[in-house]
Structure formats: C-alpha cells, structure tokens
Design a protein around this motif. Sequence first.
Motif, PDB file in Angstrom:
ATOM      1  N   GLY A 321     -24.124  11.193  14.695  1.00 38.96           N
ATOM      2  CA  GLY A 321     -24.137  12.275  15.677  1.00 38.96           C
ATOM      3  C   GLY A 321     -23.661  11.881  17.060  1.00 38.96           C
ATOM      4  N   LEU A 322     -23.302  10.621  17.268  1.00 38.46           N
ATOM      5  CA  LEU A 322     -22.820  10.205  18.583  1.00 38.46           C
ATOM      6  C   LEU A 322     -21.528  10.939  18.933  1.00 38.46           C
ATOM      7  CD1 LEU A 322     -23.427   6.339  18.465  1.00 38.46           C
ATOM      8  CD2 LEU A 322     -24.569   7.995  19.954  1.00 38.46           C
ATOM      9  N   GLY A 323     -21.438  11.422  20.156  1.00 41.43           N
ATOM     10  CA  GLY A 323     -20.273  12.189  20.570  1.00 41.43           C
ATOM     11  C   GLY A 323     -19.219  11.327  21.237  1.00 41.43           C
ATOM     12  N   SER A 324     -17.981  11.782  21.138  1.00 46.00           N
ATOM     13  CA  SER A 324     -16.863  11.136  21.824  1.00 46.00           C
ATOM     14  C   SER A 324     -16.339  12.067  22.906  1.00 46.00           C
ATOM     15  CB  SER A 324     -15.729  10.807  20.844  1.00 46.00           C
ATOM     16  OG  SER A 324     -16.136   9.843  19.903  1.00 46.00           O
ATOM     17  N   ALA A 325     -15.943  11.485  24.014  1.00 45.42           N
ATOM     18  CA  ALA A 325     -15.407  12.258  25.132  1.00 45.42           C
ATOM     19  C   ALA A 325     -14.035  12.823  24.769  1.00 45.42           C
ATOM     20  CB  ALA A 325     -15.302  11.378  26.368  1.00 45.42           C
ATOM     21  N   PRO A 326     -13.563  13.810  25.528  1.00 39.47           N
ATOM     22  CA  PRO A 326     -12.229  14.363  25.273  1.00 39.47           C
ATOM     23  C   PRO A 326     -11.145  13.295  25.432  1.00 39.47           C
ATOM     24  CG  PRO A 326     -13.478  15.779  26.760  1.00 39.47           C
ATOM     25  CD  PRO A 326     -14.258  14.516  26.621  1.00 39.47           C
ATOM     26  N   PRO A 327      -9.948  13.577  24.930  1.00 31.41           N
ATOM     27  CA  PRO A 327      -8.856  12.615  25.073  1.00 31.41           C
ATOM     28  C   PRO A 327      -8.519  12.364  26.541  1.00 31.41           C
ATOM     29  CG  PRO A 327      -8.282  14.344  23.502  1.00 31.41           C
ATOM     30  CD  PRO A 327      -9.535  14.783  24.184  1.00 31.41           C
ATOM     31  N   PHE A 328      -7.962  11.197  26.803  1.00 30.37           N
ATOM     32  CA  PHE A 328      -7.470  10.871  28.135  1.00 30.37           C
ATOM     33  C   PHE A 328      -6.029  10.389  28.020  1.00 30.37           C
ATOM     34  CE2 PHE A 328      -8.979   6.836  26.529  1.00 30.37           C
ATOM     35  CZ  PHE A 328      -7.984   5.951  26.926  1.00 30.37           C
ATOM     36  N   CYS A 329      -5.347  10.430  29.135  1.00 28.14           N
ATOM     37  CA  CYS A 329      -3.962   9.981  29.189  1.00 28.14           C
ATOM     38  C   CYS A 329      -3.767   9.029  30.367  1.00 28.14           C
ATOM     39  CB  CYS A 329      -3.006  11.172  29.332  1.00 28.14           C
ATOM     40  SG  CYS A 329      -1.271  10.701  29.590  1.00 28.14           S
ATOM     41  N   VAL A 330      -3.082   7.932  30.114  1.00 28.35           N
ATOM     42  CA  VAL A 330      -2.634   7.006  31.153  1.00 28.35           C
ATOM     43  C   VAL A 330      -1.118   6.938  31.054  1.00 28.35           C
ATOM     44  CG1 VAL A 330      -2.640   4.621  31.977  1.00 28.35           C
ATOM     45  CG2 VAL A 330      -4.752   5.649  31.102  1.00 28.35           C
ATOM     46  N   LEU A 331      -0.438   7.265  32.137  1.00 22.90           N
ATOM     47  CA  LEU A 331       1.027   7.260  32.168  1.00 22.90           C
ATOM     48  C   LEU A 331       1.471   6.269  33.238  1.00 22.90           C
ATOM     49  CD1 LEU A 331       3.790   8.471  31.372  1.00 22.90           C
ATOM     50  CD2 LEU A 331       3.399  10.244  33.093  1.00 22.90           C
ATOM     51  N   ARG A 332       2.190   5.228  32.827  1.00 16.82           N
ATOM     52  CA  ARG A 332       2.664   4.206  33.754  1.00 16.82           C
ATOM     53  C   ARG A 332       4.186   4.252  33.810  1.00 16.82           C
ATOM     54  NH1 ARG A 332       0.615  -1.994  33.369  1.00 16.82           N
ATOM     55  NH2 ARG A 332      -1.366  -0.837  33.509  1.00 16.82           N
ATOM     56  N   ALA A 333       4.715   4.187  35.033  1.00 14.47           N
ATOM     57  CA  ALA A 333       6.168   4.267  35.234  1.00 14.47           C
ATOM     58  C   ALA A 333       6.635   3.134  36.138  1.00 14.47           C
ATOM     59  CB  ALA A 333       6.554   5.614  35.842  1.00 14.47           C
ATOM     60  N   TRP A 334       7.745   2.545  35.757  1.00 16.25           N
ATOM     61  CA  TRP A 334       8.405   1.529  36.559  1.00 16.25           C
ATOM     62  C   TRP A 334       9.548   2.240  37.294  1.00 16.25           C
ATOM     63  CZ3 TRP A 334       5.817   0.860  32.179  1.00 16.25           C
ATOM     64  CH2 TRP A 334       4.989  -0.267  32.042  1.00 16.25           C
ATOM     65  N   LEU A 335       9.359   2.480  38.591  1.00 16.11           N
ATOM     66  CA  LEU A 335      10.268   3.298  39.379  1.00 16.11           C
ATOM     67  C   LEU A 335      11.363   2.453  40.014  1.00 16.11           C
ATOM     68  CD1 LEU A 335       7.699   5.642  41.168  1.00 16.11           C
ATOM     69  CD2 LEU A 335       8.859   5.987  38.970  1.00 16.11           C
ATOM     70  N   ASP A 336      12.522   3.076  40.238  1.00 21.25           N
ATOM     71  CA  ASP A 336      13.666   2.335  40.771  1.00 21.25           C
ATOM     72  C   ASP A 336      13.627   2.175  42.289  1.00 21.25           C
ATOM     73  OD1 ASP A 336      14.166   4.926  41.547  1.00 21.25           O
ATOM     74  OD2 ASP A 336      16.236   4.979  40.814  1.00 21.25           O
ATOM     75  N   ARG A 337      12.570   2.657  42.926  1.00 19.98           N
ATOM     76  CA  ARG A 337      12.427   2.500  44.371  1.00 19.98           C
ATOM     77  C   ARG A 337      10.943   2.416  44.723  1.00 19.98           C
ATOM     78  NH1 ARG A 337      15.894   7.434  45.728  1.00 19.98           N
ATOM     79  NH2 ARG A 337      16.827   6.595  43.828  1.00 19.98           N
ATOM     80  N   PRO A 338      10.614   1.837  45.861  1.00 16.93           N
ATOM     81  CA  PRO A 338       9.198   1.652  46.195  1.00 16.93           C
ATOM     82  C   PRO A 338       8.548   2.952  46.654  1.00 16.93           C
ATOM     83  CG  PRO A 338      10.584   0.841  47.971  1.00 16.93           C
ATOM     84  CD  PRO A 338      11.513   1.234  46.855  1.00 16.93           C
ATOM     85  N   VAL A 339       7.251   3.044  46.455  1.00 16.81           N
ATOM     86  CA  VAL A 339       6.497   4.104  47.108  1.00 16.81           C
ATOM     87  C   VAL A 339       6.255   3.662  48.545  1.00 16.81           C
ATOM     88  CG1 VAL A 339       5.415   4.873  44.974  1.00 16.81           C
ATOM     89  CG2 VAL A 339       4.270   3.164  46.388  1.00 16.81           C
ATOM     90  N   ASP A 340       5.813   4.588  49.377  1.00 14.82           N
ATOM     91  CA  ASP A 340       5.591   4.285  50.788  1.00 14.82           C
ATOM     92  C   ASP A 340       4.643   3.090  50.945  1.00 14.82           C
ATOM     93  OD1 ASP A 340       4.024   4.700  53.466  1.00 14.82           O
ATOM     94  OD2 ASP A 340       5.843   5.916  53.652  1.00 14.82           O
TER      95      ASP A 340
END
Length: 528
Positions: A321-340
């Motif tokens: 009867g143990l419950g599991s939390a809803p799905p989660f998403c982790v999205l990682r991106a290697w960008l061609d320019r820096p963030v601020d």
Amino acid sequence: MTTTVGRDPRRETLPAVPGTARVSPGHRVVVVGGGIAGLAAATGLAERGVDVDVVERRPYLGGRVGGWTVPLPDGSRTGMSRGFHAFFRQYYNLRALLARAESRTGSPLLHPVADYPLVDAHGRLDSFRALPRTPPWNALAFALRSPTFGASALLRVAARQALPLTDVRVPDVYAALDHLDAATFLDRVRFPEAARHLAFDVFSRSFFAPPDRFSAAELAVMFHLYFLGSAEGLVFDVPDRPFHTLWEPLGAYLADHGVRLRTGVAVERIDSGPDGFDVHAGGATTRADALVLATDVPGLRRLVAASPELGPPPWRERIAGLGSAPPFCVLRAWLDRPVDATRPAFLATGGRPPLDNVSVLDRYDADAAAWARRTGGSVVEVHAYAVADGDEPAVRRETERRLWQRLREVYPETRTARAVAEHSVWDADCPLFAPGSFGARPGVTTPVPGVVLAGDGIRVDLPVALMERAATTGWLAANHLLAGWGTAGHELVTVPRRGRNRALRALAARYRTRPGEGGRVAGEHVPV
C-alpha cells in the motif's frame, strides 16, 4: 568512529546502544540497495566487523543521488544526474556518512552555496542570504524582509492555527496534522497566497508532491527541520564534483572494510528459512543471516511481492500500500552561450508551472564548469518536481516545451541560446507522504527477525526528511541488527526534538490538548 558535525549547541545526540566493539565472526548481511540508506547501513555494519554484501540494481552507487555519464556532440562524455540536491547543514547523519568518504579524499566533498533565491510569478525575489541562524529570528527576519510576506501579512496569520509549527514533536505532530493536506492547513493558518508559493509550496514540491497531496504533518516537520528547530542556518552546501564520482570515495572506504559491492544487479526474490535468507540476484544466490532492504518504494513493493515467504500478510499489505509520488522531470541543457554572470547556482520558483527551479551547474559542478570554460557556454538544468498529468509521451513533450518556455521567461538571455546537447530524466520512484498515511508507513524494524528496512520512505520517529531520513534509517537499521548480536551501534545526531522557545511550547501544548482537535496515529513506534 565518532564524527562531530554541526554548530547548533542544541542539537541532540542519541547515544548508541552499548555492546562489544566488534561482532563475533560469521554474521553476513545483504544490503539490498546502494543509495544513501543502503550505504549508511553497510557502513554501520562493516565498521563493526559484519560481513556485508551490497547489491544495487543501478550501475552506480548513490541511488537517486547517484549519477552517470552521457555523450556530447564533440565526442566527450559528461556527468548527468537526477537533478540538484541541497545538502543542508542539519543533515547530521548524512554528513557523518560523507565524513567517511572524506577520510579517503583528504578534502571536503561539500562546498557552500551563498544563497538560493526564491522568485514568484511577478518577479518578486526572496533570499536566504545574511539571515540570522538562530530560531525564531531566522524565520521572523525572512518574513519581515520578504516582498511577498511583510509585517502586515504576518499580523493576518491565524496564530492559534499556526502554533503546531512552533513545537513540532514526532510522532505527536502526526496525530495533530496528518489527517490534513498541506494546502488545507495553510488555508487555515491564513498564510498569504503569494508567500506560500515560496516559503511552503516550493518545499512541499521538493518532496515531489503538490500541496494538496502532501501531509500537513510532513510540512510541519519540514518547517521545524529547516526553520524553527535548527540553528544551522538556512543555506546549504553542494558537492563540487559530479554525482557519478561523488560516491566513489565511500565505495573505496567500504571496500577497505571488506564490503562486496555489486552494481548493475537486481535482486529478483528472497527466500527465507529457519537458518537465514537466500538472496537471488543476477543468476547467483547469496546466503545471509540478515537483510537490510534499502530500496526505493517501487522496488520494495516489487521485491516483497516476489518473495511470498517474506513476512506476515498484514505487513506485506502495508508494503503493497505504500504510495509513490507523481512523475518528475529533470531537463539539462548544454547551451552555446553563458547565462548572465549574476545568476545564482540555484533558483527556486513559485507560480510558474511546471517549473520548480533552475540550476546553473557551471557555478558549482567541476565537470560542467570545465565544459563551460572550454566552449564559452553554460550548463543549465530545469526541474518539474510533480507532473500531475503523468508521464505519457505527449505529456513529456509538452512539459519539456513549457519548461523551456519558463526558463526563457526567468532568464531572458537564454531566448537566443541554442542547446548544443540536451538530456532529460523522467521517473516516478519517490515516496508519497499523503494525508493520513503516516500510521500505515512501515518502520525500520519488521515482524521478520533479521530483516530491517531503510530509506526516505520509511517511518522514523525523528524530525528528519529527504536525504537525511535515508541516512538516519540506514544507521538505525545497522544499529538494530548490531544490538541483536550484542554489538555496539552508532550514535545519531538530530535537530532538537521539540520546539526551542518555552513560551511557544506552552501555547502549543494548550492547542494540542483541546478536545476534538487532531486525529490519531496508528502503527509501531520505532525506537532509536
């Protein structure tokens, strides 16, 4: 081995049960699961001379805090994980485990993050920088200087309804609040709508559940652990190395103590008999005198279901009867320019679904930082903690599209950035602490002699959460087995197990004793 951690003078030490320094030869334990809980249990046992096998289905140690590598277009490989993890300074038992790894490296594994700002849908920013460390002044200062809270909102809070937050005791708080969901409780407290997205909703969703599916008692424990119960401060530390290398020193430490580590091998079933247990994994059978089941919740359900001889029906039903939390998403991106350059390593967001936070990995992760220096780009990660719509392919595509959209809103400089590479992780293996579920949650001890449980979904009557709950239950699992063999266990450290202010405790006690308030908690008490 005794490791001193923390600066809070009121932190509590739970002494180990005394016994012999080392166990008598011949005791063999199989630890199922190589995450934080399993590694803590294996460490506690191996340091007392127990013969230990760790079996982990993933090809790496660390479980949900582990990592792996992924290819990049230039032919190199780089680290990937399930997302950002905050190692708070009140995670005493986790830090005691990491201290063993640091004894191998000779240098600290964790380094401080200066701040983790919280931003709402209107761009209002809250910060934990330079707050006092001592309760209740930390929470009061946070509220008064917050653009989403302030003194006027503080005066509108329903003080009597909020009193349980000032004197959290486990398991008493579950008797008072576990029947409520967090959203309903915050409504009763009259917590400001704008501020709750930051001060509470962000934290409840870090348990991978929306507030209306999250126990108000767990929310109160969280508030005690991070705010009113601890004087360790509100900032945290992070590893500067990628997670696929974080646990290597601890693995080497365990190997030095004779532990056999088997990764990439799943346990199919366990047969039990009068003389011990047969653990079937990867085509081999291992005989054990005792077991530590330190899997995630879905894994524990599967393993118990596949092992019909393991445990009586009522206990097996609780596991099922143990419950599991809803799905989660982790999205990682290697960008061609820096963030601020002013962007923090970690930003929590409220009121911007499905986005819950943004991490800039090259601010703290050595692997990501090296890639950013080499290419002139940046490595950015966005999280959706609890995707209520599920994780079907169409939902995944839409969620990831909206995460990109939210990132460009929060960090406008990314609107012109191109993703050189992109990797996403979807899963639904975190425990769900739904309202009313605490009484049925299984504890560390079980009705099966020689079998103990550990993990962040396992009940323990201490004010702990997330990674610290996993580590604490792992140490407790080891201690329980050692006590049965007359061997000394390991001390634990916790934040104070009651409110710190005497006057507030007295008021909270009056609230707790009012007739008709609260509910009832069933289930066993787990001794520490």
